[in-house]
Design a protein around this motif. Structure first.
Motif, mmCIF file in Angstrom:
data_model
loop_
_atom_site.group_PDB
_atom_site.id
_atom_site.type_symbol
_atom_site.label_atom_id
_atom_site.label_comp_id
_atom_site.label_asym_id
_atom_site.label_seq_id
_atom_site.Cartn_x
_atom_site.Cartn_y
_atom_site.Cartn_z
ATOM 1 N N ALA A 149 0.827 -1.204 0.000
ATOM 2 C CA ALA A 149 0.000 0.000 0.000
ATOM 3 C C ALA A 149 0.865 1.259 0.000
ATOM 4 C CB ALA A 149 -0.931 -0.014 1.209
ATOM 5 N N GLY A 150 2.117 1.118 -0.373
ATOM 6 C CA GLY A 150 3.019 2.260 -0.413
ATOM 7 C C GLY A 150 3.263 2.880 0.956
ATOM 8 N N GLY A 151 3.136 2.080 1.996
ATOM 9 C CA GLY A 151 3.394 2.562 3.352
ATOM 10 C C GLY A 151 2.204 3.237 4.006
ATOM 11 N N ASP A 152 1.095 3.227 3.279
ATOM 12 C CA ASP A 152 -0.072 3.940 3.784
ATOM 13 C C ASP A 152 -1.121 2.949 4.289
ATOM 14 O OD1 ASP A 152 -1.781 5.964 4.405
ATOM 15 O OD2 ASP A 152 -2.495 6.272 2.350
ATOM 16 N N LEU A 153 -0.910 2.454 5.499
ATOM 17 C CA LEU A 153 -1.836 1.475 6.058
ATOM 18 C C LEU A 153 -1.828 1.614 7.578
ATOM 19 C CD1 LEU A 153 -3.374 -1.128 4.751
ATOM 20 C CD2 LEU A 153 -1.604 -2.404 5.966
ATOM 21 N N GLU A 154 -3.020 1.486 8.162
ATOM 22 C CA GLU A 154 -3.110 1.569 9.620
ATOM 23 C C GLU A 154 -2.439 0.343 10.251
ATOM 24 O OE1 GLU A 154 -4.915 3.860 11.583
ATOM 25 O OE2 GLU A 154 -5.083 5.088 9.778
ATOM 26 N N ALA A 155 -1.734 0.603 11.352
ATOM 27 C CA ALA A 155 -1.113 -0.510 12.086
ATOM 28 C C ALA A 155 -2.172 -1.540 12.480
ATOM 29 C CB ALA A 155 -0.412 0.024 13.330
ATOM 30 N N ALA A 156 -3.378 -1.057 12.754
ATOM 31 C CA ALA A 156 -4.447 -1.950 13.227
ATOM 32 C C ALA A 156 -4.782 -3.033 12.205
ATOM 33 C CB ALA A 156 -5.694 -1.137 13.555
ATOM 34 N N GLN A 157 -4.602 -2.718 10.922
ATOM 35 C CA GLN A 157 -4.924 -3.724 9.909
ATOM 36 C C GLN A 157 -3.920 -4.879 9.929
ATOM 37 O OE1 GLN A 157 -6.013 -0.514 6.779
ATOM 38 N NE2 GLN A 157 -6.701 -2.473 5.975
ATOM 39 N N MET A 158 -2.673 -4.551 10.205
ATOM 40 C CA MET A 158 -1.675 -5.614 10.315
ATOM 41 C C MET A 158 -1.863 -6.391 11.620
ATOM 42 S SD MET A 158 1.708 -3.992 8.609
ATOM 43 C CE MET A 158 1.450 -2.342 9.220
ATOM 44 N N SER A 159 -2.179 -5.675 12.703
ATOM 45 C CA SER A 159 -2.437 -6.370 13.975
ATOM 46 C C SER A 159 -3.599 -7.332 13.820
ATOM 47 C CB SER A 159 -2.785 -5.390 15.089
ATOM 48 O OG SER A 159 -1.836 -4.388 15.158
ATOM 49 N N ALA A 160 -4.639 -6.910 13.074
ATOM 50 C CA ALA A 160 -5.812 -7.762 12.902
ATOM 51 C C ALA A 160 -5.430 -9.039 12.155
ATOM 52 C CB ALA A 160 -6.908 -7.012 12.152
ATOM 53 N N ALA A 161 -4.591 -8.896 11.115
ATOM 54 C CA ALA A 161 -4.133 -10.084 10.388
ATOM 55 C C ALA A 161 -3.321 -10.988 11.313
ATOM 56 C CB ALA A 161 -3.290 -9.667 9.182
ATOM 57 N N MET A 162 -2.456 -10.347 12.107
ATOM 58 C CA MET A 162 -1.618 -11.121 13.032
ATOM 59 C C MET A 162 -2.479 -11.848 14.060
ATOM 60 S SD MET A 162 1.631 -11.710 13.452
ATOM 61 C CE MET A 162 2.202 -13.029 14.507
ATOM 62 N N ASP A 163 -3.514 -11.195 14.551
ATOM 63 C CA ASP A 163 -4.413 -11.824 15.532
ATOM 64 C C ASP A 163 -4.995 -13.119 14.965
ATOM 65 O OD1 ASP A 163 -3.908 -9.677 17.114
ATOM 66 O OD2 ASP A 163 -5.921 -8.790 16.991
ATOM 67 N N ARG A 164 -5.416 -13.046 13.695
ATOM 68 C CA ARG A 164 -5.995 -14.250 13.072
ATOM 69 C C ARG A 164 -4.947 -15.348 12.927
ATOM 70 N NH1 ARG A 164 -8.327 -10.349 9.775
ATOM 71 N NH2 ARG A 164 -6.964 -10.840 8.011
ATOM 72 N N GLN A 165 -3.717 -14.937 12.560
ATOM 73 C CA GLN A 165 -2.657 -15.932 12.399
ATOM 74 C C GLN A 165 -2.302 -16.569 13.738
ATOM 75 O OE1 GLN A 165 -0.219 -13.064 10.482
ATOM 76 N NE2 GLN A 165 -0.579 -13.871 8.433
ATOM 77 N N ILE A 166 -2.245 -15.749 14.774
ATOM 78 C CA ILE A 166 -1.942 -16.291 16.104
ATOM 79 C C ILE A 166 -3.033 -17.270 16.529
ATOM 80 C CG2 ILE A 166 -1.770 -15.720 18.565
ATOM 81 C CD1 ILE A 166 -0.364 -13.098 17.689
ATOM 82 N N SER A 167 -4.284 -16.912 16.240
ATOM 83 C CA SER A 167 -5.362 -17.781 16.725
ATOM 84 C C SER A 167 -5.340 -19.119 15.983
ATOM 85 C CB SER A 167 -6.722 -17.080 16.646
ATOM 86 O OG SER A 167 -7.256 -17.206 15.360
ATOM 87 N N ILE A 168 -4.937 -19.102 14.724
ATOM 88 C CA ILE A 168 -4.870 -20.371 13.985
ATOM 89 C C ILE A 168 -3.737 -21.255 14.539
ATOM 90 C CG2 ILE A 168 -3.307 -20.475 11.966
ATOM 91 C CD1 ILE A 168 -5.729 -20.601 10.212
ATOM 92 N N ILE A 169 -2.609 -20.624 14.885
ATOM 93 C CA ILE A 169 -1.500 -21.401 15.447
ATOM 94 C C ILE A 169 -1.851 -21.852 16.869
ATOM 95 C CG2 ILE A 169 0.940 -21.314 16.117
ATOM 96 C CD1 ILE A 169 1.350 -19.322 13.779
ATOM 97 N N ALA A 170 -2.536 -20.989 17.610
ATOM 98 C CA ALA A 170 -2.938 -21.309 18.989
ATOM 99 C C ALA A 170 -3.893 -22.500 19.015
ATOM 100 C CB ALA A 170 -3.581 -20.093 19.647
ATOM 101 N N GLU A 171 -4.666 -22.629 17.947
ATOM 102 C CA GLU A 171 -5.583 -23.761 17.826
ATOM 103 C C GLU A 171 -4.799 -25.077 17.960
ATOM 104 O OE1 GLU A 171 -9.175 -25.106 17.818
ATOM 105 O OE2 GLU A 171 -8.786 -22.951 17.661
ATOM 106 N N GLY A 172 -3.589 -25.070 17.456
ATOM 107 C CA GLY A 172 -2.758 -26.270 17.487
ATOM 108 C C GLY A 172 -1.971 -26.462 18.778
ATOM 109 N N TRP A 173 -1.858 -25.447 19.603
ATOM 110 C CA TRP A 173 -1.062 -25.643 20.825
ATOM 111 C C TRP A 173 -1.914 -25.859 22.066
ATOM 112 C CZ3 TRP A 173 1.037 -20.148 19.825
ATOM 113 C CH2 TRP A 173 0.337 -19.183 20.549
#
Lengths: 215, 202
Positions: B175-199
């Motif tokens: 996005a050329g550096g123009d993106l809210e940090a919250a959007q990346m955190s939201a993606a990370m939250d989903r990724q963490i929850s998928i990995i957490a499902e396995g632990w």
């Protein structure tokens, strides 16, 4: 295909008979691409200028610009050519695999095998990917789309064959798998890891990622 | 400290600040040592007596910033509540928030870590032990509390989380550096929850 890969023999005979002019133009492109590949490999993307590339190809800067709009187009063409070479092998590795793990490891093994052999060029391409223009980004995404489609297919087969839960978030699983695959190149860059070592690590990472998704 | 060392430290400070701003505003590749010297109000020569290369300047700018980030995290982490996944989400969210303040600088730092000409005075992106340790601590606490399976290879989990964390910055790069940090955190939250499902302990 709109270009000829420079480091591969073009297997099929040329379908259309080219005019002498077109043939000469194509040869010029190939010479530029070969020189560019060598210089990007030796100096990285920023370190190689169009002037250096023209000189290495034995032609004028103007002649290079007659074939390529700018350095980024030249670089992308090299990457796309490489990508087309490995894509067919990745497809085959993935589609002949029996399990989801085999499919993913198989397709990434093709990529690791290819890129670790040409690590300097891969480093340059990853470096560029973080700061390239939006237009270049869109073009790169187009190549990636095909690989993500392969991963999605493999995941779908995993679901169909009862290896994965029916309600898995396939898009997210594909993304994380891709993330670890790319991140592992740092081990090759900094720690000299071999393809086998990268694959062993990737296999363990995929177990972590898919642990909650198995049926 | 003598006047000389004082002066040297002041020059260093000015150079790092100027470089930080230029790398972020103009871009790392586009910024010359001369431009940094000019913005800092010092001579080109004095930049070179302090740093061996532009890559080294970038490296020092980043480690300087990390000191601030980890001071912030040290303050916050003892107060994190919730599940192991929740805590990890918070830690990464703080990172995204922090790096997005000067995101082009951060992207340049990642990019530079892949550049062939890395000299020994440079600590490249991804070689910072603090984040590793922080994530390990949280996971180990999760194991102690029975929130995380005890037979898990924790460094491997950390490795996987860090890969997802770093590659989410692709979103802002695209996005050329123009993106809210919250959007990346939201993606990370989903990724963490998928990995957490396995632990989850079973």
């Amino acid at each position: 295909m709109s270009f000829v890969s420079v480091n591969m023999e073009s297997g099929a005979e040329t379908p259309v008979k080219l005019t002498r002019r077109a043939l000469a133009k194509q040869r010029t492109r190939e010479r530029v691409l070969a020189a560019a590949r060598r210089l990007f490999t030796e100096r990285g993307y920023e370190g190689a200028t169009i002037r250096d590339i023209a000189q290495a190809a034995g032609m004028s800067t103007g002649a290079v610009f007659a074939s390529f709009a700018d350095k980024s187009e030249l670089f992308e063409e090299i990457l796309t050519a490489d990508y087309e070479v490995i894509y067919a092998q990745m497809t085959q590795a993935s589609r002949t695999a029996k399990t989801i793990d085999e499919a993913l490891l198989g397709l990434f093994a093709v990529a690791y095998g290819f890129h670790v052999e040409q690590l300097p060029l891969l480093r340059a391409s990853i470096a560029v990917s973080w700061t390239r223009s939006e237009a270049a980004e869109r073009r790169a995404r187009n190549d990636l789309k095909h690989i993500f489609r392969l991963i999605a297919e493999a995941l779908q087969r995993g679901v169909d064959q009862g290896q994965l839960k029916k309600d898995v978030d396939a898009k997210l699983l594909a993304e994380i798998s891709w993330d670890v695959y790319v991140a592992n190149y740092r081990r090759a860059v900094y720690d000299g890891w071999s393809v086998d070592a990268l694959l062993a690590r990737l296999s363990d990472q995929l177990k972590v990622i898919f642990a909650g998704a198995r049926a | 400290m003598g006047v000389r060392t004082d002066q040297k430290a002041a020059t260093r400070e000015k150079v790092l600040e100027a470089a930080r701003d230029l790398f972020n505003e103009v871009g790392y590749e586009e910024t010359t040592i001369r431009a940094i010297a000019e913005r800092a109000g010092v001579s080109v020569g004095s930049v070179f007596t302090t740093f061996a290369s532009k890559a080294e300047v970038l490296s020092h700018v980043m480690s300087h910033r990390l000191t601030a980030l980890y001071a912030e995290l040290d303050r916050v982490t003892p107060f994190l509540r919730g599940s192991t996944a929740d805590k990890l989400c918070s830690i990464f969210a703080i990172h995204y928030e922090f790096e997005c303040r000067r995101v082009k600088l951060f992207l340049a730092h990642i990019a530079a870590s892949y550049n062939p000409a890395n000299d020994p005075g440079v600590t490249p992106y991804g070689r910072n032990p603090r984040l590793n340790q922080m994530l390990l601590d949280v996971l180990e606490e999760g194991v102690r509390k029975g929130d995380v399976r005890s037979d898990l290879d924790l460094p491997l989990v950390v490795d996987t989380l860090k890969a997802a964390y770093a590659w989410n910055y692709r979103m802002t790069a695209a996005a050329g550096g123009d993106l809210e940090a919250a959007q990346m955190s939201a993606a990370m939250d989903r990724q963490i929850s998928i990995i957490a499902e396995g632990w989850k302990p079973r």
